[in-house]
Design a protein around this motif. Structure first.
Motif, PDB file in Angstrom:
ATOM      1  N   SER A   1       0.840  -1.196   0.000  1.00 32.37           N
ATOM      2  CA  SER A   1       0.000   0.000   0.000  1.00 32.37           C
ATOM      3  C   SER A   1       0.871   1.239   0.000  1.00 32.37           C
ATOM      4  O   SER A   1       1.982   1.246   0.540  1.00 32.37           O
ATOM      5  CB  SER A   1      -0.923   0.011   1.225  1.00 32.37           C
ATOM      6  OG  SER A   1      -0.153  -0.079   2.414  1.00 32.37           O
ATOM      7  N   LEU A   2       0.383   2.283  -0.623  1.00 32.84           N
ATOM      8  CA  LEU A   2       1.116   3.540  -0.706  1.00 32.84           C
ATOM      9  C   LEU A   2       1.303   4.130   0.680  1.00 32.84           C
ATOM     10  O   LEU A   2       0.410   4.093   1.528  1.00 32.84           O
ATOM     11  CB  LEU A   2       0.363   4.539  -1.600  1.00 32.84           C
ATOM     12  CG  LEU A   2       0.226   4.154  -3.078  1.00 32.84           C
ATOM     13  CD1 LEU A   2      -0.613   5.191  -3.805  1.00 32.84           C
ATOM     14  CD2 LEU A   2       1.588   4.048  -3.736  1.00 32.84           C
ATOM     15  N   SER A   3       2.490   4.665   0.915  1.00 28.94           N
ATOM     16  CA  SER A   3       2.779   5.288   2.206  1.00 28.94           C
ATOM     17  C   SER A   3       3.716   6.465   1.982  1.00 28.94           C
ATOM     18  O   SER A   3       4.310   6.611   0.914  1.00 28.94           O
ATOM     19  CB  SER A   3       3.435   4.277   3.161  1.00 28.94           C
ATOM     20  OG  SER A   3       4.639   3.786   2.613  1.00 28.94           O
ATOM     21  N   ASP A   4       3.861   7.300   2.995  1.00 27.72           N
ATOM     22  CA  ASP A   4       4.680   8.501   2.883  1.00 27.72           C
ATOM     23  C   ASP A   4       6.091   8.207   3.372  1.00 27.72           C
ATOM     24  O   ASP A   4       6.343   8.111   4.566  1.00 27.72           O
ATOM     25  CB  ASP A   4       4.063   9.641   3.697  1.00 27.72           C
ATOM     26  CG  ASP A   4       4.848  10.940   3.539  1.00 27.72           C
ATOM     27  OD1 ASP A   4       5.762  10.980   2.687  1.00 27.72           O
ATOM     28  OD2 ASP A   4       4.548  11.895   4.268  1.00 27.72           O
ATOM     29  N   ASN A   5       7.023   8.049   2.422  1.00 25.11           N
ATOM     30  CA  ASN A   5       8.425   7.838   2.758  1.00 25.11           C
ATOM     31  C   ASN A   5       9.281   9.050   2.420  1.00 25.11           C
ATOM     32  O   ASN A   5      10.496   8.953   2.323  1.00 25.11           O
ATOM     33  CB  ASN A   5       8.979   6.606   2.018  1.00 25.11           C
ATOM     34  CG  ASN A   5       8.494   5.314   2.655  1.00 25.11           C
ATOM     35  OD1 ASN A   5       8.342   5.235   3.866  1.00 25.11           O
ATOM     36  ND2 ASN A   5       8.250   4.302   1.837  1.00 25.11           N
ATOM     37  N   GLY A   6       8.612  10.180   2.192  1.00 25.88           N
ATOM     38  CA  GLY A   6       9.352  11.377   1.845  1.00 25.88           C
ATOM     39  C   GLY A   6       9.597  11.547   0.364  1.00 25.88           C
ATOM     40  O   GLY A   6      10.228  12.514  -0.063  1.00 25.88           O
ATOM     41  N   HIS A   7       9.100  10.607  -0.450  1.00 26.46           N
ATOM     42  CA  HIS A   7       9.234  10.679  -1.904  1.00 26.46           C
ATOM     43  C   HIS A   7       7.853  10.528  -2.526  1.00 26.46           C
ATOM     44  O   HIS A   7       6.992   9.836  -1.972  1.00 26.46           O
ATOM     45  CB  HIS A   7      10.138   9.549  -2.413  1.00 26.46           C
ATOM     46  CG  HIS A   7      11.513   9.555  -1.836  1.00 26.46           C
ATOM     47  ND1 HIS A   7      12.548  10.291  -2.372  1.00 26.46           N
ATOM     48  CD2 HIS A   7      12.029   8.921  -0.742  1.00 26.46           C
ATOM     49  CE1 HIS A   7      13.648  10.102  -1.647  1.00 26.46           C
ATOM     50  NE2 HIS A   7      13.354   9.286  -0.661  1.00 26.46           N
ATOM     51  N   PRO A   8       7.615  11.164  -3.678  1.00 31.93           N
ATOM     52  CA  PRO A   8       6.363  10.892  -4.377  1.00 31.93           C
ATOM     53  C   PRO A   8       6.227   9.393  -4.600  1.00 31.93           C
ATOM     54  O   PRO A   8       7.198   8.729  -4.975  1.00 31.93           O
ATOM     55  CB  PRO A   8       6.538  11.642  -5.710  1.00 31.93           C
ATOM     56  CG  PRO A   8       7.542  12.712  -5.416  1.00 31.93           C
ATOM     57  CD  PRO A   8       8.472  12.125  -4.395  1.00 31.93           C
ATOM     58  N   ALA A   9       5.049   8.851  -4.351  1.00 32.39           N
ATOM     59  CA  ALA A   9       4.851   7.405  -4.448  1.00 32.39           C
ATOM     60  C   ALA A   9       3.685   7.100  -5.372  1.00 32.39           C
ATOM     61  O   ALA A   9       2.640   7.745  -5.312  1.00 32.39           O
ATOM     62  CB  ALA A   9       4.600   6.813  -3.061  1.00 32.39           C
ATOM     63  N   VAL A  10       3.887   6.100  -6.252  1.00 34.57           N
ATOM     64  CA  VAL A  10       2.854   5.708  -7.207  1.00 34.57           C
ATOM     65  C   VAL A  10       2.807   4.186  -7.281  1.00 34.57           C
ATOM     66  O   VAL A  10       3.740   3.504  -6.884  1.00 34.57           O
ATOM     67  CB  VAL A  10       3.139   6.283  -8.620  1.00 34.57           C
ATOM     68  CG1 VAL A  10       3.121   7.807  -8.600  1.00 34.57           C
ATOM     69  CG2 VAL A  10       4.480   5.759  -9.149  1.00 34.57           C
ATOM     70  N   ALA A  11       1.714   3.672  -7.827  1.00 35.73           N
ATOM     71  CA  ALA A  11       1.555   2.225  -7.957  1.00 35.73           C
ATOM     72  C   ALA A  11       1.925   1.727  -9.346  1.00 35.73           C
ATOM     73  O   ALA A  11       2.209   0.546  -9.525  1.00 35.73           O
ATOM     74  CB  ALA A  11       0.116   1.825  -7.637  1.00 35.73           C
ATOM     75  N   THR A  12       1.924   2.619 -10.348  1.00 36.35           N
ATOM     76  CA  THR A  12       2.245   2.210 -11.715  1.00 36.35           C
ATOM     77  C   THR A  12       2.995   3.326 -12.435  1.00 36.35           C
ATOM     78  O   THR A  12       2.952   4.497 -12.027  1.00 36.35           O
ATOM     79  CB  THR A  12       0.982   1.892 -12.537  1.00 36.35           C
ATOM     80  OG1 THR A  12       0.314   3.122 -12.865  1.00 36.35           O
ATOM     81  CG2 THR A  12       0.044   0.970 -11.777  1.00 36.35           C
ATOM     82  N   PHE A  13       3.647   2.978 -13.524  1.00 33.92           N
ATOM     83  CA  PHE A  13       4.341   3.973 -14.345  1.00 33.92           C
ATOM     84  C   PHE A  13       3.357   4.981 -14.945  1.00 33.92           C
ATOM     85  O   PHE A  13       3.720   6.124 -15.236  1.00 33.92           O
ATOM     86  CB  PHE A  13       5.099   3.289 -15.481  1.00 33.92           C
ATOM     87  CG  PHE A  13       6.496   2.860 -15.109  1.00 33.92           C
ATOM     88  CD1 PHE A  13       6.801   2.412 -13.838  1.00 33.92           C
ATOM     89  CD2 PHE A  13       7.515   2.905 -16.055  1.00 33.92           C
ATOM     90  CE1 PHE A  13       8.079   2.003 -13.503  1.00 33.92           C
ATOM     91  CE2 PHE A  13       8.797   2.506 -15.730  1.00 33.92           C
ATOM     92  CZ  PHE A  13       9.090   2.050 -14.444  1.00 33.92           C
ATOM     93  N   ASP A  14       2.103   4.550 -15.141  1.00 32.10           N
ATOM     94  CA  ASP A  14       1.120   5.450 -15.758  1.00 32.10           C
ATOM     95  C   ASP A  14       0.818   6.656 -14.883  1.00 32.10           C
ATOM     96  O   ASP A  14       0.311   7.673 -15.367  1.00 32.10           O
ATOM     97  CB  ASP A  14      -0.182   4.697 -16.035  1.00 32.10           C
ATOM     98  CG  ASP A  14      -0.049   3.771 -17.238  1.00 32.10           C
ATOM     99  OD1 ASP A  14       0.833   3.987 -18.089  1.00 32.10           O
ATOM    100  OD2 ASP A  14      -0.859   2.816 -17.334  1.00 32.10           O
ATOM    101  N   ALA A  15       1.143   6.572 -13.605  1.00 38.90           N
ATOM    102  CA  ALA A  15       0.889   7.696 -12.691  1.00 38.90           C
ATOM    103  C   ALA A  15       2.055   8.674 -12.643  1.00 38.90           C
ATOM    104  O   ALA A  15       1.971   9.685 -11.948  1.00 38.90           O
ATOM    105  CB  ALA A  15       0.609   7.160 -11.286  1.00 38.90           C
ATOM    106  N   ILE A  16       3.105   8.402 -13.404  1.00 39.35           N
ATOM    107  CA  ILE A  16       4.287   9.274 -13.411  1.00 39.35           C
ATOM    108  C   ILE A  16       4.206  10.204 -14.631  1.00 39.35           C
ATOM    109  O   ILE A  16       3.997   9.749 -15.756  1.00 39.35           O
ATOM    110  CB  ILE A  16       5.588   8.439 -13.492  1.00 39.35           C
ATOM    111  CG1 ILE A  16       5.654   7.440 -12.335  1.00 39.35           C
ATOM    112  CG2 ILE A  16       6.817   9.341 -13.490  1.00 39.35           C
ATOM    113  CD1 ILE A  16       6.750   6.397 -12.505  1.00 39.35           C
ATOM    114  N   VAL A  17       4.361  11.483 -14.406  1.00 39.02           N
ATOM    115  CA  VAL A  17       4.318  12.447 -15.505  1.00 39.02           C
ATOM    116  C   VAL A  17       5.598  13.294 -15.449  1.00 39.02           C
ATOM    117  O   VAL A  17       5.633  14.373 -14.892  1.00 39.02           O
ATOM    118  CB  VAL A  17       3.080  13.372 -15.391  1.00 39.02           C
ATOM    119  CG1 VAL A  17       2.992  14.276 -16.624  1.00 39.02           C
ATOM    120  CG2 VAL A  17       1.808  12.550 -15.237  1.00 39.02           C
ATOM    121  N   PRO A  18       6.674  12.769 -16.087  1.00 43.21           N
ATOM    122  CA  PRO A  18       7.940  13.512 -16.003  1.00 43.21           C
ATOM    123  C   PRO A  18       7.996  14.673 -16.986  1.00 43.21           C
ATOM    124  O   PRO A  18       8.885  15.511 -16.882  1.00 43.21           O
ATOM    125  CB  PRO A  18       8.986  12.467 -16.374  1.00 43.21           C
ATOM    126  CG  PRO A  18       8.260  11.495 -17.223  1.00 43.21           C
ATOM    127  CD  PRO A  18       6.846  11.463 -16.743  1.00 43.21           C
TER     128      PRO A  18
END
Length: 227
Positions: free
Chosen positions: A210-227
């Motif tokens: 499950s997603l948690s706050d580790n001090g970095h943006p966190a996503v479950a899939t590459f599709d959620a990344i918008v570089p």
């Protein structure tokens, strides 16, 4: 992240399942290592890495059996040895060539990597597996040969993945300011090191985690990344 010009990605738990490495690649290497060493003992590249393994273990002279037992023990301990990774890569090359397996990719990864590449982003890999093993994994994936998408590969010969200096060296090799490089990994300590070197970071947390706050943006899939 509109200023990002390159994406640097980990493999295990990021592009590919940890289970593929743990349940397919490692057992295959362990099973075939004794015969591989016996039949390739005199080859210069094999000799080089066997010598490096013995040196790493502090062994001055070792028989084939002793070196094989040493390497099997390292596989069982998941030791991050550059010599072991190189030898595993040679064994895996035979496995891929014989179609004993193809490498796993999470469903969205190939399409997202291609989209980033087509958008002009440079793509790189940084993994504890050797560079030849990385090329094999992406060259024999469930989605075909993905190696044309990548501009370069880095392994532990560059440095350990939890050390800031490793990412500084990678940025220098890529030829971009660290702030223009996005590093993807599932390991917080690796992301911490990359961020300390000035890179942007995103953590992949694949289900069932499950997603948690580790001090970095966190996503479950590459599709959620918008570089």
């Amino acid at each position: 992240m509109s200023d990002i010009r390159a994406v640097l990605t980990d493999i295990e738990g990021t592009t590919s399942s940890i289970d593929f490495v743990k349940d397919v690649l490692f057992p295959y290497a362990r099973r075939h290592l004794p015969a591989y060493v016996e039949t390739h003992w005199d080859e210069p590249e094999v000799q080089h890495w066997l010598h490096e393994a013995a040196k790493e273990a502090g062994i001055v002279e070792a028989s084939r059996t002793e070196v094989i037992d040493l390497l099997i023990g390292w596989i069982d301990a998941d030791r991050k040895s550059t010599a072991l990774k190189a030898l595993q890569g040679m064994i895996w090359a035979d496995g891929y060539a014989s179609k004993a397996f193809v490498s796993h990719m999470y469903p969205e990864v190939a399409a997202r990597l291609k989209a980033w590449h087509d958008d002009g982003l440079s793509l790189y890999v940084y993994s504890s597996g050797s560079v030849p093993a990385q090329k094999l994994l992406f060259g024999h994936s469930e989605n075909g040969d993905l190696t044309p998408l990548f501009s370069g590969y880095f392994d532990t010969e560059t440095g350990h993945k939890r050390e800031r200096e490793s990412y500084a060296r990678i940025a220098e090799a890529i030829g971009l300011p660290p702030a223009q490089i996005l590093f993807l990994s599932d390991i917080r300590e690796e992301l911490d090191a990359a961020r300390a070197a000035g890179m942007r970071t995103t953590q992949l947390i694949r289900p069932p985690q499950s997603l948690s706050d580790n001090g970095h943006p966190a996503v479950a899939t590459f599709d959620a990344i918008v570089p």
